[in-house]
Design a protein around this motif. Structure first.
Motif, PDB file in Angstrom:
ATOM      1  N   TRP A 167     -26.600  32.731 -31.530  1.00 28.33           N
ATOM      2  CA  TRP A 167     -25.403  32.279 -30.819  1.00 28.33           C
ATOM      3  C   TRP A 167     -25.001  30.865 -31.227  1.00 28.33           C
ATOM      4  O   TRP A 167     -23.829  30.584 -31.463  1.00 28.33           O
ATOM      5  CB  TRP A 167     -25.637  32.337 -29.311  1.00 28.33           C
ATOM      6  N   TYR A 168     -25.991  29.982 -31.311  1.00 24.43           N
ATOM      7  CA  TYR A 168     -25.721  28.575 -31.650  1.00 24.43           C
ATOM      8  C   TYR A 168     -26.078  28.349 -33.121  1.00 24.43           C
ATOM      9  O   TYR A 168     -27.253  28.305 -33.495  1.00 24.43           O
ATOM     10  CB  TYR A 168     -26.541  27.640 -30.765  1.00 24.43           C
TER      11      TYR A 168
ATOM     12  N   ILE B 268     -42.986  26.500 -24.601  1.00 23.76           N
ATOM     13  CA  ILE B 268     -41.523  26.479 -24.442  1.00 23.76           C
ATOM     14  C   ILE B 268     -41.193  26.854 -22.996  1.00 23.76           C
ATOM     15  O   ILE B 268     -41.634  27.902 -22.504  1.00 23.76           O
ATOM     16  CB  ILE B 268     -40.851  27.476 -25.406  1.00 23.76           C
ATOM     17  N   GLU B 269     -40.436  26.007 -22.325  1.00 20.62           N
ATOM     18  CA  GLU B 269     -40.055  26.281 -20.949  1.00 20.62           C
ATOM     19  C   GLU B 269     -38.963  27.359 -20.913  1.00 20.62           C
ATOM     20  O   GLU B 269     -38.021  27.315 -21.723  1.00 20.62           O
ATOM     21  CB  GLU B 269     -39.542  25.013 -20.265  1.00 20.62           C
ATOM     22  N   PRO B 270     -39.084  28.307 -20.027  1.00 25.79           N
ATOM     23  CA  PRO B 270     -38.081  29.373 -19.948  1.00 25.79           C
ATOM     24  C   PRO B 270     -36.678  28.810 -19.707  1.00 25.79           C
ATOM     25  O   PRO B 270     -36.505  27.847 -18.960  1.00 25.79           O
ATOM     26  CB  PRO B 270     -38.543  30.206 -18.749  1.00 25.79           C
ATOM     27  N   PHE B 271     -35.713  29.420 -20.355  1.00 26.95           N
ATOM     28  CA  PHE B 271     -34.311  28.994 -20.237  1.00 26.95           C
ATOM     29  C   PHE B 271     -33.552  30.119 -19.530  1.00 26.95           C
ATOM     30  O   PHE B 271     -33.450  31.232 -20.038  1.00 26.95           O
ATOM     31  CB  PHE B 271     -33.736  28.737 -21.636  1.00 26.95           C
ATOM     32  N   ALA B 272     -33.023  29.847 -18.326  1.00 25.67           N
ATOM     33  CA  ALA B 272     -32.340  30.875 -17.534  1.00 25.67           C
ATOM     34  C   ALA B 272     -31.067  30.292 -16.934  1.00 25.67           C
ATOM     35  O   ALA B 272     -31.012  29.964 -15.746  1.00 25.67           O
ATOM     36  CB  ALA B 272     -33.265  31.400 -16.442  1.00 25.67           C
TER      37      ALA B 272
ATOM     38  N   GLU C 221     -25.504  24.879 -17.886  1.00 35.37           N
ATOM     39  CA  GLU C 221     -26.618  24.768 -18.845  1.00 35.37           C
ATOM     40  C   GLU C 221     -26.358  25.558 -20.117  1.00 35.37           C
ATOM     41  O   GLU C 221     -26.935  25.262 -21.164  1.00 35.37           O
ATOM     42  CB  GLU C 221     -27.912  25.291 -18.209  1.00 35.37           C
ATOM     43  N   ILE C 222     -25.508  26.558 -20.039  1.00 36.17           N
ATOM     44  CA  ILE C 222     -25.263  27.400 -21.199  1.00 36.17           C
ATOM     45  C   ILE C 222     -24.515  26.644 -22.293  1.00 36.17           C
ATOM     46  O   ILE C 222     -24.538  27.050 -23.464  1.00 36.17           O
ATOM     47  CB  ILE C 222     -24.498  28.688 -20.789  1.00 36.17           C
ATOM     48  N   MET C 223     -23.861  25.519 -21.928  1.00 36.13           N
ATOM     49  CA  MET C 223     -23.164  24.663 -22.897  1.00 36.13           C
ATOM     50  C   MET C 223     -22.119  25.459 -23.701  1.00 36.13           C
ATOM     51  O   MET C 223     -21.985  25.306 -24.906  1.00 36.13           O
ATOM     52  CB  MET C 223     -24.177  24.011 -23.857  1.00 36.13           C
TER      53      MET C 223
ATOM     54  N   GLY D 222     -19.540  30.084 -15.612  1.00 35.12           N
ATOM     55  CA  GLY D 222     -18.894  30.674 -14.429  1.00 35.12           C
ATOM     56  C   GLY D 222     -18.640  32.169 -14.544  1.00 35.12           C
ATOM     57  O   GLY D 222     -18.134  32.788 -13.606  1.00 35.12           O
ATOM     58  N   LEU D 223     -18.995  32.760 -15.682  1.00 36.54           N
ATOM     59  CA  LEU D 223     -18.760  34.187 -15.912  1.00 36.54           C
ATOM     60  C   LEU D 223     -19.944  35.010 -15.398  1.00 36.54           C
ATOM     61  O   LEU D 223     -21.105  34.639 -15.613  1.00 36.54           O
ATOM     62  CB  LEU D 223     -18.567  34.433 -17.413  1.00 36.54           C
TER      63      LEU D 223
END
Length: 916
Positions: free
Chosen positions: A303-304, A345-349, A360-362, A368-369
């Protein structure tokens, strides 16, 4: 019949109606029981007897009762009534589960906004609503005839219950079993709360699945422009990708399709399948690499574009589905979480409580979706970047919130857990020691508990028992035994609502006050609530010691109440909550389909009771093999109603013919052979039914009763004794003998049917024609009947009944051939076969004629007119003579050309000399 003699016949009479009219009569009996405290009287009279405890699993305090409630509580009621009548002190304390989301939702639907209202006030509204629902359900349980004291119940919202639950929480925390951590758990966006496994149900959904290409970077030993192919059924998790996992010992192929310029890596065994799914043509396999060769290589984030991640080994990777290469999003899957944590690695949610993407999704396109709505956006962007190899929709089972019926997600959040590994051996030891019905259920419970490592006990709601915890300015947990003891003691004084209205210092020991500590906002899982019930009940009633004799609930409770109760009880003080676990199946319609109001096949138990009678519903419950799913519908109810009608008519016949019987004066031991045989059969029936009750086999009780009523009574004893009851003199010895048998048969039916047909048997008791010792039939204990005869005696009677079958067949043929029209007009000429020659040493021919309901039996040497049957040769003739105008039997001569000698004597005794 000549009216002249009709009045001399003893046709019997009773006020026990032929028409049941259950819908009208049952409420009056329920009122009678309540006004006279019949349950309380019975429990008090049994106080000195051995204790038997069936612990009631609490139904949820919301809405009207459904057919499942009726089945469950009827089964329990059978047991409670049976035990109280057979030598036990068996109190039944009903309970209700009163916390949780459905009540919050119901209150919100009244126009209340919990987010703008102070917490304590909202909780008060929830409590008021729950109590109102309980009162409604109590009125409905009364209509089903439950044997309990509704004033003496347990509720999970009662202060003493809540304190017991908090003490259990403290014990678990002090023992090091409770911890708080960021972990992926089932999260329900529709409920805005974490869910336990027991709150999940699976439904088929149509989901998008995608194959995505992720470019490997910085590697010279692979062909240029080589991509890993990942596959996922949750496209919305792609932006949260943190790693890609491969099978360490799996073989991977580097392939080049003709219709794509890139090279791809997938599991060797899946090349053909994946190529077909994606639509690749003429795929060439250029080389093979092992999973170990791919580990630690880096790839471009799907994605990035400016983010680089690495390939790692995955313990859960297989070549059974997908591509053999797994996309890892540590915040949205249990295995993903473990792999991410193992690589520090810390979980990303980046999803909020409502299932929407956070900042946080940047990525403003996603912020907001709602996560499901994001699938389309993500799919389109991947396609634009030429990373989307294939999108297709598949139907598959997906977890749903059992309350809202909407999909859930795995989401990493800070939650409270009970870690079960330390207590697992103790828990499983107790499971091994219990009994279960059905027997296979023990293995099911064992497996469920053995597989369970952590229990998510926190819920993000208001209406429940609070989790006790405090946080400092750095949001670090501040909690220990001293704080827990002081907090619980304070709540015990102020009430649990104080936690939601008072500042933290109110609950803290002095040494911790004034430090700006904040209270925990989460509440305990409702399964933790209900799973504490055995402990709470014992602390409220110290005389009721665990383990309780029986838990009886639906088979969905292996993951629910059975499970939670065992964990909580064993962890608390190393005691099982139950000795025996009984589970029942679910109720379906006659075709085995799910029942619901929307489908039009649902049955409202109260509506049914108010039209057809609660006793019919209870008899249906008794007729089922409840350990499996049970069916109910119009045809089944019709069959059960017919069974009820047969039982009622049989009892009515017996009552009518005991109208002039006084058990204290008329009972005697000198009986005829057929009476003894009938009492033997009654004893067999009663003992078998009692054994079935002891084994909780209520369908066996049902079938035994049908067999007894139709075979032993209607088709045999009650059939031939009509001549004795109606025709003999009122005080004749033979008539009294028959009444003694009827008396015992009636009591057998009363004792056997009392736990099931609670209203009908009360009606029977109130219509007994003699003085009663108790106000209600439900105050009585079972009556002992021990009238068994020797094996040789029974063998002889079996021969008599075999001979009766011969005679019945011969009579049927004679009727078909128009030789006789009615059995009691027939002369039976009979020659017995060798094995049956001694029968007449045992029973008189005249008695045999009466039992076989024929006019006369004559022993003859067979001739050509005789027909051979299994045990005899028989010839049927019409008996020549005159018909008695009183009993209608045929005789060679009559007194005054009207009456047989027996009838003449009876009429003469009652009325004096006969006048013309």
């Amino acid at each position: 019949m000549n009216n002249k003699y009709k009045e001399t016949l003893l046709l019997g009479s009773t006020s026990f109606d032929m028409r049941a009219s259950l819908k009208d009569k049952e409420p009056s009996f329920e009122k009678f029981w309540e006004e006279n405290n019949i349950y309380q009287q019975k429990i008090m009279s049994n106080k000195a007897k051995p204790l038997f405890m069936l612990h009631d699993g609490p139904p949820y305090a919301n809405g009207d009762l459904h057919i499942g409630h009726a089945l469950n509580k009827s089964l329990k009621d059978f047991i409670i009534r049976w035990k109280n009548a057979s030598g036990y002190h068996a109190p039944f304390i009903m309970g209700w589960d009163t916390h949780g989301l459905p009540i919050e939702t119901a209150v919100a639907k009244t126009g209340v906004d919990r987010k703008t209202m102070d917490s304590a006030s909202f909780r008060e509204l929830c409590q008021k609503y729950a109590l109102g629902q309980i009162e409604n359900q109590i009125s409905q349980f009364k209509r089903l005839g439950m044997f309990t004291d509704y004033e003496n119940k347990y509720l999970t919202l009662m202060p003493d219950y809540e304190i017991s639950e908090l003490k259990l929480f403290a014990k678990m925390f002090n023992d090091g079993l409770i911890y708080k951590a960021l972990k992926p758990i089932y999260w329900s966006p529709s409920s805005e709360s974490a869910l336990a496994e027991s709150e999940i149900e699976y439904r088929d959904v149509k989901s998008p699945t995608i194959f995505v290409a992720t470019k490997i970077v910085g590697v010279s030993k692979l062909p240029k422009n080589t991509h890993l192919v990942i596959w996922t059924t949750t496209p919305w998790t792609i932006p949260s990708n943190q790693l890609i996992a491969v099978g360490e010992h799996m073989d991977y192929a580097i392939v080049k399709p003709e219709n794509d310029d890139r090279h791809f890596i997938i599991a060797s065994s899946l090349v053909e399948k994946v190529a077909e799914q994606i639509g690749w043509t003429n795929v060439q396999t250029l080389d093979h690499v092992q999973g170990t060769d791919l580990i630690n290589l880096e790839y471009e984030h799907p994605w990035y574009a400016d983010k680089i991640s690495k390939i790692v080994a995955g313990h859960h990777v297989t070549d059974e589905a997908g591509t053999g290469i797994v996309h890892i999003a540590g915040g949205f899957g249990e295995d993903d979480y473990m792999i991410a944590k193992s690589h520090s690695i810390e979980p990303f949610a980046p999803i909020d409580n409502q299932g929407k993407f956070t900042a946080e999704i940047m990525d403003q396109r996603l912020e907001g979706l709602f996560y499901e709505d994001a699938n389309k956006v993500i799919g389109m962007h991947l396609q634009e970047m030429n990373k989307l190899l294939k999108l297709k929709f598949v139907t598959h089972p997906y977890p749903h919130d059992w309350r809202t019926k909407k999909p859930v997600i795995y989401r990493a959040t800070l939650q409270w857990f009970v870690g079960l590994n330390k207590a697992k051996d103790k828990i499983l030891k107790h499971v091994n020691q219990i009994e279960t019905r059905p027997k296979w259920a023990k293995e099911r419970l064992y497996q469920v508990l053995d597989d369970r490592t952590d229990w998510t006990i926190s819920r993000q709601r208001l209406w429940g028992v609070p989790i006790l915890g405090f946080y400092d300015q750095k949001d670090e947990l501040v909690l220990n035994q001293e704080i827990l003891n002081h907090t619980i003691s304070t709540i015990e004084k102020l009430g649990i609502n104080a936690w939601f209205s008072e500042p933290a210092d109110t609950f803290l020991p002095s040494a911790y006050q004034g430090q700006g500590l904040k209270k925990e906002k989460d509440i305990l899982d409702v399964w933790f609530d209900s799973g504490s019930s055995a402990i709470a009940l014992e602390e409220r009633f110290p005389e009721f010691k665990r383990p309780y004799d029986i838990y009886l609930e639906g088979n969905d409770q292996y993951r629910g109440w059975f499970n939670a109760s065992m964990i909580n009880s064993v962890v608390y003080d190393d005691k099982s909550p139950y000795k025996t676990l009984i589970s029942h199946g679910m109720t379906t319609d006659e075709k085995g389909g799910k029942m619901s109001k929307s489908l039009g096949n649902g049955i409202d138990p109260i509506e049914f009771s108010n039209t057809s009678g609660a006793d019919i519903l209870r008899l249906w419950v008794a007729s089922t093999d409840y350990t499996d799913d049970q069916k109910i519908g119009p045809e089944i109810i019709k069959q059960v109603s017919e069974t009820y009608r047969k039982i009622r008519n049989t009892i009515r016949f017996i009552l009518a013919n005991l109208a002039d019987f006084n058990p204290e004066k008329d009972y005697q031991k000198d009986l005829s052979s057929v009476d003894k045989y009938s009492l033997h059969n009654t004893t067999i029936f009663k003992n078998a039914a009692f054994k079935a009750y002891d084994n909780y086999q209520f369908n066996a009780v049902y079938n035994l009763t049908i067999n007894f009523v139709t075979k032993d009574l209607s088709s045999f004893y009650l059939d031939f004794i009509k001549d004795i009851l109606y025709v003999e003199g009122k005080n004749s010895v033979r008539r009294k003998q028959v009444q003694i048998v009827l008396f015992e048969q009636l009591w057998a039916l009363i004792d056997v049917l009392r736990p099931i047909l609670v209203h009908t048997i009360e009606e029977v008791y109130q219509n007994l024609p003699w003085t009663k010792n108790e106000l209600s039939v439900h105050l009585l204990d079972n009556k002992v009947l021990n009238k068994l005869e020797s094996d040789s005696f029974i063998e002889t009677w079996n021969q008599i009944l075999d001979l009766k079958n011969d005679v019945n067949k011969a009579l049927e043929e004679a009727k078909n051939n128009q030789i006789v029209s009615k059995s009691f007009e027939a002369l039976v000429e009979l020659e017995l076969k060798d094995d049956y020659q001694n029968l007449l040493d045992f029973i008189d021919v005249q008695d045999l004629s009466q039992i076989f309901i024929v006019s006369k039996i004559e022993l003859k040497t067979k001739s050509n007119d005789f027909v051979e049957y299994k045990n005899s040769w028989i010839n049927i003739k019409p008996r020549n003579g005159e018909k008695c105008q009183r009993c209608w039997a045929i005789f060679e001569t009559l007194k005054n050309n009207e009456l047989c000698e027996r009838c003449f004597e009876v009429v003469d005794q009652n009325q004096g000399a006969i006048c013309d």
